[in-house]
Design a protein around this motif. Sequence first.
Motif, short mmCIF file in Angstrom:
data_model
loop_
_atom_site.label_atom_id
_atom_site.label_comp_id
_atom_site.label_asym_id
_atom_site.label_seq_id
_atom_site.Cartn_x
_atom_site.Cartn_y
_atom_site.Cartn_z
N UNK A 320 0.85 -1.19 0.00
CA UNK A 320 0.00 0.00 0.00
C UNK A 320 0.89 1.24 0.00
N UNK A 321 0.28 2.39 -0.28
CA UNK A 321 1.02 3.64 -0.34
C UNK A 321 0.30 4.72 0.46
N UNK A 354 -2.88 4.42 -7.38
CA UNK A 354 -4.29 4.28 -7.06
C UNK A 354 -4.53 3.81 -5.62
N UNK A 355 -3.91 4.50 -4.67
CA UNK A 355 -4.16 4.16 -3.27
C UNK A 355 -5.51 4.68 -2.80
N UNK A 356 -6.22 5.37 -3.67
CA UNK A 356 -7.55 5.92 -3.34
C UNK A 356 -8.69 5.11 -3.93
N UNK A 357 -8.37 4.08 -4.74
CA UNK A 357 -9.41 3.25 -5.35
C UNK A 357 -9.15 1.77 -5.05
N UNK A 358 -9.72 1.27 -3.95
CA UNK A 358 -9.47 -0.12 -3.56
C UNK A 358 -10.11 -1.14 -4.49
N UNK A 359 -10.97 -0.69 -5.41
CA UNK A 359 -11.64 -1.64 -6.32
C UNK A 359 -10.71 -2.12 -7.43
N UNK A 364 -4.65 -4.60 0.17
CA UNK A 364 -3.26 -4.39 0.56
C UNK A 364 -2.32 -4.16 -0.60
N UNK A 365 -2.85 -4.21 -1.83
CA UNK A 365 -2.02 -4.01 -3.02
C UNK A 365 -2.47 -2.75 -3.75
N UNK A 366 -1.67 -2.29 -4.72
CA UNK A 366 -1.94 -1.02 -5.38
C UNK A 366 -1.63 -1.10 -6.87
N UNK A 367 -2.54 -0.55 -7.66
CA UNK A 367 -2.29 -0.38 -9.09
C UNK A 367 -1.55 0.93 -9.31
N UNK A 368 -0.54 0.91 -10.18
CA UNK A 368 0.18 2.12 -10.58
C UNK A 368 0.19 2.19 -12.11
#
Length: 502
Positions: A320-321, A354-359, A364-368
Motif C-alpha cells: 500500500x502507499x 491508485x491508493x484511493x481506489x481499492x476496487x 493491501x495491493x496497489x495499481x500504478x
Amino acid sequence: MKKKQNIAIIGAGISGLSAGIFARINGFEATIYEMGQKAGGVCSSWERQGYYVNGSIHWLVGSAPGTDLYDLWHQLGVIEGNTFHNHNSFIEYKDLNGKEVHFYTDIQKLKKHFLELSPEDEEIIAEFINAIETVANNSFPLDKAFELLNVWDWTKALLSNLPFVMAMGKFNLISIKDFAQKFTSDTLRKAFEHFWAADMSMTFFLMQLAYACKGTAGYPLGGSGKFIEKLEKRFLDLGGKIEFGKKVTKIFIEKNQAVGIEINQNTKIRADYIVSAADGHTVLYELLGKEYVDEKTQTAYQTLKTFPSLIYFSAGIDRSFEEINPSIMGVNIPLTQSLKVGNYTHERITFQIYNFDPTLAPKGKTLITAMVDTDYEFWKSLYEQGQEIYRKERQRISEALIDALQAQFGNIKNKVDFTDTATPITYKNWTGNHNGSYEGWLPTPEAAKLKLPTHFKGLNNFYMCGHWVTPGGGMPPAAYSGRDSIQLICRNEKIHFNTSEL
C-alpha cells in the motif's frame, strides 16, 4: 417523423454511446457498429492478475451539480450508483530542484503554497489564481449544439460570462510552456513545463483546475471499465443495439446523401443517417473521400498537432502507499537517468498511484499507471521488425519505470506482481485512432481558434462527433458532441429534441 428513422453509429466509445442513447430517447432506431469486441474505445479497463487496470479516466468533469455537464452525465445514466473521489490536489511534484510542489485544489491554499515557494513571483501567481477563479465562476451553457445557438443565445452567454470570455481571449493565445517562462522561480517554471502536454493552451489548463477547485471533477471509483459499463447498459436498456466485431469499411453515398455503410468489406447496411464516432482521419480520407471534406477541415488535418502517442504503463505492486497524497493526475518524480522512448527523451514521469481506489487491486495491493509520450512512427517501424525487438523495447521501458519507482519510494522491485506496456500500436489496433493518438487534437493556441465542422455542405445525413471535432478531447466533449449530433438530426427531421424518455 413519418417513419422511425434508422441511425447507424460508427464506434462504441463515449461519443458513439452518447449519440446512441439520445437517438433512442428521441425515437430513432439506433445500431452501433464497433470493430472491437467490447465497448469503450480509449475509455477501457482490463484485468491483470487480479488487478483491474484503469486505462483512461483521471476525473469526470461534471461529477457534481453546478454545470450543464452534470445534467448531461445524469441523462446518460452514469451518475446514479457511482461513488466519486474528490482529490485535494491536481498534481504532485517530488524532488523538483529539491522541493515538493503541490497544485492544491483549494485555490487559497494553492496561492499560499506558491508564494512560499517564490515570493518574488507574487504578481504572476496572483494573475494565475485570479484566472482560475474567473474560469470557475463561468456558467457558459453546454446544453445545445453550436450550430443551434441563435443570436440571443450568444448575446446572453457572452454578457453573463464577460470576465470569462475576456480571460479566455487572453489565455487561449498562450501555451502552458510559454506561460511558465513568466516565473522567476526555476521550481515553478519547471512545474508548469513538466505538466502533461505543456504545448496546450493555458485555457485548457485553467479549466481543468477550475473544475477541480469547484469540486465538480471527481474520479468515479472503478475507473473506465465500470463507467463504460453504465453507459452501455443505459443504451441497451433503451432498446439500442451494438454489433461487435463489425468494422465499417465504407460509407455509401447516393446523390450527395449518406445512405449506408459497408461492414468488414462484404456486407452493406442501409441507414437513414450515419453518425461517425470513430477516427476522423480514417472516416474522412478512407471511408468518405476527401472530395466531401471542406477546406477548413483539410487544413486542420494537415497542420494541427495531435496529442502524442503513448506508452501506457501499468504495474501491480504488492504494497500500500498510505504515505502518498493522491491527486487527479498523480505524482511526478525524477527518473534515475534520462529515458528515451522513441524520439522523446524524458527526465521525469508522472505516475498515478491508485491508493484511493481499492476496487482496482486486491486488498493491501496497489495499481500504478503512467502515460509516457512517444511517437507512432518509431513503434510502427519497430513492430514491423518483429515481435522480439518490439517486446525487448517494451521491457526496457518497463524496467526503467520500475527503477524510478524504486529510487523514489523504495520497497518496489521485490513487490511487483505484474507490469504491462501498451504502445501506440496497441492504441491503433484497439481504437483505430490515427497514428495511435490517445485523445485527438491537442488544444494548442492554434487549435483554440478553430471550430471544426461536424457535417459538410454537399453531404446530407452524415455527422461526426468525438475527439476529432472537439480540440482538447476528453470525456465531456466526447459525450456532448455525440448528443449534439442527434440534436442536429432532430432539427433536420423537424422534431423536438428530448433529453429524457419520460
